[in-house]
Design a protein around this motif. Structure first.
Motif: not given
Length: 52
Positions: A31-37
């Motif tokens: 989820e953190l990875y997907l939230q990143d630009e």
């Protein structure tokens, strides 16, 4: 004499807990990875020259 059944059940319960913790951690990281630009893509020119 050891209670083999209880030992086995304890091991399986704790193994399941560990797997659950790892899966939750992986999901949080995804989820953190997907939230990143997304990264900026740069197209490089091909500077190789063909030799005959």
């Amino acid at each position: 004499m050891p209670d083999w059944k209880e030992m086995y059940l304890t091991l399986m319960r704790d193994t399941e807990k560990a797997i659950r913790i790892l899966e939750e951690s992986q999901q949080k990281c995804e989820e953190l990875y997907l939230q990143d630009e997304p990264p900026t893509l740069v197209i490089l020119n091909d500077t190789k020259k063909e030799t005959v």
